[in-house]
Design an enzyme around this catalytic site. Structure first.
Site, PDB file in Angstrom:
ATOM      1  N   ASP A  16       0.842  -1.199   0.000  1.00  0.00           N
ATOM      2  CA  ASP A  16       0.000   0.000   0.000  1.00  0.00           C
ATOM      3  C   ASP A  16       0.877   1.250   0.000  1.00  0.00           C
ATOM      4  O   ASP A  16       2.103   1.157  -0.152  1.00  0.00           O
ATOM      5  CB  ASP A  16      -0.965  -0.023   1.184  1.00  0.00           C
ATOM      6  CG  ASP A  16      -0.261  -0.031   2.539  1.00  0.00           C
ATOM      7  OD1 ASP A  16       0.944   0.312   2.608  1.00  0.00           O
ATOM      8  OD2 ASP A  16      -0.917  -0.360   3.541  1.00  0.00           O
ATOM      9  N   ALA A  17       0.267   2.400   0.188  1.00  0.00           N
ATOM     10  CA  ALA A  17       0.991   3.670   0.138  1.00  0.00           C
ATOM     11  C   ALA A  17       2.053   3.792   1.239  1.00  0.00           C
ATOM     12  O   ALA A  17       2.984   4.581   1.119  1.00  0.00           O
ATOM     13  CB  ALA A  17       0.009   4.833   0.240  1.00  0.00           C
TER      14      ALA A  17
END
Length: 84
Positions: A16-17
């Site tokens: 994810d980010a």
């Protein structure tokens, strides 16, 4: 009881980010380990399926001990237990 441990290297697309593996990406890795386990005992999942045998996943449990990140090598253990 038969157990097989497989390894998967984390791909960038699975994070994810924050650079941590997104939780839904763990189950496909379990499938990799399950297929490796079946192969390790001399069976072919494809052949079993073609012959009409199916091995549905009835339950899955995960224990997240620490976050997996890009390029980590993750170990996944699959086990076939005897039925009671």
């Amino acid at each position: 009881m038969i157990t097989k441990t497989s390894e998967v290297r984390v791909r960038f697309a699975e994070t994810d980010a924050m650079g941590v593996v997104y939780h839904s990406n763990y189950l496909p890795w379990c499938e990799v380990s399950r297929i490796n386990l079946i192969s390790s005992i001399g069976l072919s999942y494809k052949k079993l399926s073609e012959e009409g045998y199916h091995l549905p996943v009835l339950e899955a449990h995960m224990r997240y001990k620490f976050p997996a990140r890009f390029d980590d090598l993750v170990k996944i253990k699959a086990t076939i237990k005897d039925r009671p």
